[in-house]
Design an enzyme around this catalytic site. Structure first.
Site, PDB file in Angstrom:
ATOM      1  N   HIS A 129       2.276 -13.472  -0.698  1.00 22.04           N
ATOM      2  CA  HIS A 129       2.174 -12.250  -1.506  1.00 22.04           C
ATOM      3  C   HIS A 129       2.860 -12.524  -2.837  1.00 22.04           C
ATOM      4  O   HIS A 129       4.090 -12.583  -2.904  1.00 22.04           O
ATOM      5  CB  HIS A 129       2.865 -11.126  -0.708  1.00 22.04           C
ATOM      6  CG  HIS A 129       2.962  -9.816  -1.420  1.00 22.04           C
ATOM      7  ND1 HIS A 129       3.769  -8.795  -0.963  1.00 22.04           N
ATOM      8  CD2 HIS A 129       2.361  -9.344  -2.553  1.00 22.04           C
ATOM      9  CE1 HIS A 129       3.654  -7.760  -1.760  1.00 22.04           C
ATOM     10  NE2 HIS A 129       2.819  -8.060  -2.737  1.00 22.04           N
ATOM     11  N   SER A 154       7.807 -10.751   7.988  1.00 23.04           N
ATOM     12  CA  SER A 154       8.050 -11.101   6.589  1.00 23.04           C
ATOM     13  C   SER A 154       9.282 -11.996   6.461  1.00 23.04           C
ATOM     14  O   SER A 154      10.395 -11.599   6.784  1.00 23.04           O
ATOM     15  CB  SER A 154       8.233  -9.837   5.750  1.00 23.04           C
ATOM     16  OG  SER A 154       8.494 -10.199   4.418  1.00 23.04           O
ATOM     17  N   GLY A 212       9.579  -5.340  -4.233  1.00 18.71           N
ATOM     18  CA  GLY A 212      10.792  -5.925  -4.803  1.00 18.71           C
ATOM     19  C   GLY A 212      11.889  -6.135  -3.780  1.00 18.71           C
ATOM     20  O   GLY A 212      12.687  -7.049  -3.925  1.00 18.71           O
ATOM     21  N   PHE A 213      11.917  -5.308  -2.776  1.00 17.66           N
ATOM     22  CA  PHE A 213      13.009  -5.391  -1.802  1.00 17.66           C
ATOM     23  C   PHE A 213      12.497  -5.070  -0.402  1.00 17.66           C
ATOM     24  O   PHE A 213      11.610  -4.228  -0.240  1.00 17.66           O
ATOM     25  CB  PHE A 213      14.125  -4.396  -2.158  1.00 17.66           C
ATOM     26  CG  PHE A 213      14.686  -4.628  -3.530  1.00 17.66           C
ATOM     27  CD1 PHE A 213      15.678  -5.586  -3.736  1.00 17.66           C
ATOM     28  CD2 PHE A 213      14.190  -3.925  -4.624  1.00 17.66           C
ATOM     29  CE1 PHE A 213      16.168  -5.832  -5.013  1.00 17.66           C
ATOM     30  CE2 PHE A 213      14.672  -4.164  -5.907  1.00 17.66           C
ATOM     31  CZ  PHE A 213      15.669  -5.111  -6.101  1.00 17.66           C
ATOM     32  N   ASP A 267       2.269  -3.082   3.907  1.00 18.55           N
ATOM     33  CA  ASP A 267       3.495  -3.839   3.632  1.00 18.55           C
ATOM     34  C   ASP A 267       4.606  -2.928   3.108  1.00 18.55           C
ATOM     35  O   ASP A 267       4.504  -2.386   2.009  1.00 18.55           O
ATOM     36  CB  ASP A 267       3.160  -4.921   2.591  1.00 18.55           C
ATOM     37  CG  ASP A 267       4.311  -5.876   2.340  1.00 18.55           C
ATOM     38  OD1 ASP A 267       5.322  -5.818   3.062  1.00 18.55           O
ATOM     39  OD2 ASP A 267       4.199  -6.681   1.386  1.00 18.55           O
ATOM     40  N   GLY A 268       5.670  -2.806   3.905  1.00 17.98           N
ATOM     41  CA  GLY A 268       6.869  -2.096   3.459  1.00 17.98           C
ATOM     42  C   GLY A 268       7.240  -0.942   4.363  1.00 17.98           C
ATOM     43  O   GLY A 268       6.460   0.006   4.532  1.00 17.98           O
ATOM     44  N   GLY A 269       8.408  -1.060   4.973  1.00 17.19           N
ATOM     45  CA  GLY A 269       8.918   0.052   5.783  1.00 17.19           C
ATOM     46  C   GLY A 269       8.158   0.286   7.072  1.00 17.19           C
ATOM     47  O   GLY A 269       8.161   1.391   7.610  1.00 17.19           O
ATOM     48  N   HIS A 291       4.245 -13.633   6.706  1.00 20.95           N
ATOM     49  CA  HIS A 291       4.144 -13.051   5.363  1.00 20.95           C
ATOM     50  C   HIS A 291       5.247 -13.645   4.478  1.00 20.95           C
ATOM     51  O   HIS A 291       6.417 -13.695   4.874  1.00 20.95           O
ATOM     52  CB  HIS A 291       4.298 -11.532   5.476  1.00 20.95           C
ATOM     53  CG  HIS A 291       4.048 -10.799   4.211  1.00 20.95           C
ATOM     54  ND1 HIS A 291       2.780 -10.555   3.716  1.00 20.95           N
ATOM     55  CD2 HIS A 291       4.905 -10.234   3.321  1.00 20.95           C
ATOM     56  CE1 HIS A 291       2.869  -9.878   2.583  1.00 20.95           C
ATOM     57  NE2 HIS A 291       4.152  -9.670   2.314  1.00 20.95           N
ATOM     58  N   MET A 324       8.737 -13.384  -5.564  1.00 19.72           N
ATOM     59  CA  MET A 324       9.130 -12.395  -6.588  1.00 19.72           C
ATOM     60  C   MET A 324       9.714 -13.117  -7.796  1.00 19.72           C
ATOM     61  O   MET A 324      10.513 -14.040  -7.632  1.00 19.72           O
ATOM     62  CB  MET A 324      10.192 -11.461  -6.010  1.00 19.72           C
ATOM     63  CG  MET A 324       9.755 -10.759  -4.741  1.00 19.72           C
ATOM     64  SD  MET A 324      11.107  -9.749  -4.093  1.00 19.72           S
ATOM     65  CE  MET A 324      10.306  -9.039  -2.664  1.00 19.72           C
ATOM     66  N   MET A 328       0.653  -1.666  -0.592  1.00 13.91           N
ATOM     67  CA  MET A 328       2.114  -1.538  -0.616  1.00 13.91           C
ATOM     68  C   MET A 328       2.502  -0.127  -0.197  1.00 13.91           C
ATOM     69  O   MET A 328       2.073   0.854  -0.798  1.00 13.91           O
ATOM     70  CB  MET A 328       2.666  -1.831  -2.012  1.00 13.91           C
ATOM     71  CG  MET A 328       2.507  -3.267  -2.472  1.00 13.91           C
ATOM     72  SD  MET A 328       3.057  -4.503  -1.289  1.00 13.91           S
ATOM     73  CE  MET A 328       4.787  -4.037  -1.082  1.00 13.91           C
TER      74      MET A 328
HETATM   75  C1  DX5 Z   1       8.518  -5.824  -0.441  1.00 19.67           C
HETATM   76  C2  DX5 Z   1       7.836  -6.972   0.246  1.00 19.67           C
HETATM   77  C3  DX5 Z   1       7.722  -6.812   1.716  1.00 19.67           C
HETATM   78  C4  DX5 Z   1       9.039  -6.819   2.457  1.00 19.67           C
HETATM   79  C5  DX5 Z   1       8.870  -5.910   3.645  1.00 19.67           C
HETATM   80  O1  DX5 Z   1       8.432  -6.009  -1.797  1.00 19.67           O
HETATM   81  O2  DX5 Z   1       6.532  -7.143  -0.261  1.00 19.67           O
HETATM   82  O3  DX5 Z   1       6.850  -7.795   2.281  1.00 19.67           O
HETATM   83  O4  DX5 Z   1       9.411  -8.089   2.909  1.00 19.67           O
HETATM   84  O5  DX5 Z   1      10.097  -5.703   4.223  1.00 19.67           O
HETATM   85  P1  DX5 Z   1      10.389  -4.449   5.169  1.00 19.67           P
HETATM   86  O6  DX5 Z   1       9.433  -4.579   6.331  1.00 19.67           O
HETATM   87  O7  DX5 Z   1      11.808  -4.654   5.563  1.00 19.67           O
HETATM   88  O8  DX5 Z   1      10.152  -3.203   4.383  1.00 19.67           O
HETATM   89 ZN    ZN Z   2       5.118  -8.505   0.852  1.00 22.80          ZN
END
Ligand code: DX5
Ligand code: ZN
Length: 224
Positions: free
Chosen positions: A67, A9, A143-144, A176-178, A34, A38, A138
């Protein structure tokens, strides 16, 4: 058996050294790049816009997996397609006329994805699953980067996988995420096809090795 895909990402890259990071990714087995957009409305954060996507397109050898975390995404499909997006995913929560937006993405020539938030039921995908190329699940609230994986996502992956099998949909499941080495295996076992990895790649001591390890899970002793 088809191997799972890895999508680093861009959000977690070093924006002061973007070209360097993109060239580094080209030297790995990364499959997609990716790209998180936002708007500060649908999600609290603002990331970047089409100009950065154009730079990513210039350097990245992987398909750009865009995304869109923005309200009324139908306004921006052509903008991001023209900037270089190969896949465009929109949030189900932002689209009262989702079917129309999916057609718009396909007409632009991009692959079409639907993203869903952690609290949104996967049942909402039932009447669109046969029309899409990607389900973007998700596993954090968008958002982060750098947030903790929400474990209920595992159940959602299993449900979507079942839906895809029974409908003969061609959709890939992207999580996507964590995501990182600590949970990649269980995510894939549940039925995921694509792992998005932000901080687990770019904040790693050796990002190339982190991608290698995510792509080659099960090979012991690669990565501590
Ligand atoms: C979150 C994004 C993710 C983010 C994932 O809103 O959609 O794509 O970049 O980052 P990590 O892998 O650090 O959780
Ligand atoms: Zn994403």
């Amino acid at each position: 058996m088809i191997k799972h895909l890895i999508a680093p990402s861009l959000l977690a890259a070093d924006f002061g050294n973007l070209a360097r990071d993109l060239v580094m990714i080209n030297e790995t087995e990364a499959d997609w790049l990716h790209v998180d957009i936002m708007d500060g409305m649908f999600v609290p954060n603002i990331s970047f816009g089409p100009e950065i996507v154009k730079i990513a397109k210039k350097y990245a050898e992987q398909p750009l997996d865009v995304h869109l975390m923005i309200e009324k995404p139908e306004r921006y499909i052509d903008v991001y397609r023209n900037a270089g997006a190969d896949h465009i995913s929109v949030h189900i929560e932002t689209c009262p006329h989702l079917h129309r937006v999916i057609q718009q993405i396909k007409d632009s020539g991009a692959k079409a994805g639907v993203a869903i938030n952690p609290h949104t039921s996967v049942h909402q995908l039932e009447d669109i699953i046969e029309d899409i190329d990607i389900v973007l699940l998700m596993s954090v609230n968008p958002g982060f980067g750098g947030q903790k994986f929400i474990y209920n996502t595992i159940n959602k992956i299993k449900s979507v996988k079942q839906m895809i099998t029974t409908t003969n949909s061609r959709a890939l499941i992207e999580v996507d995420g964590g995501v990182g080495l600590q949970n990649a295996e269980v995510i894939l076992q549940a039925g995921a096809d694509v792992l998005v990895a932000g901080n687990s790649v770019f904040s790693a001591e050796n990002p190339k090795l982190a991608i290698y390890a995510l792509k080659n899970l099960g090979i012991q002793g690669l990565y501590a």
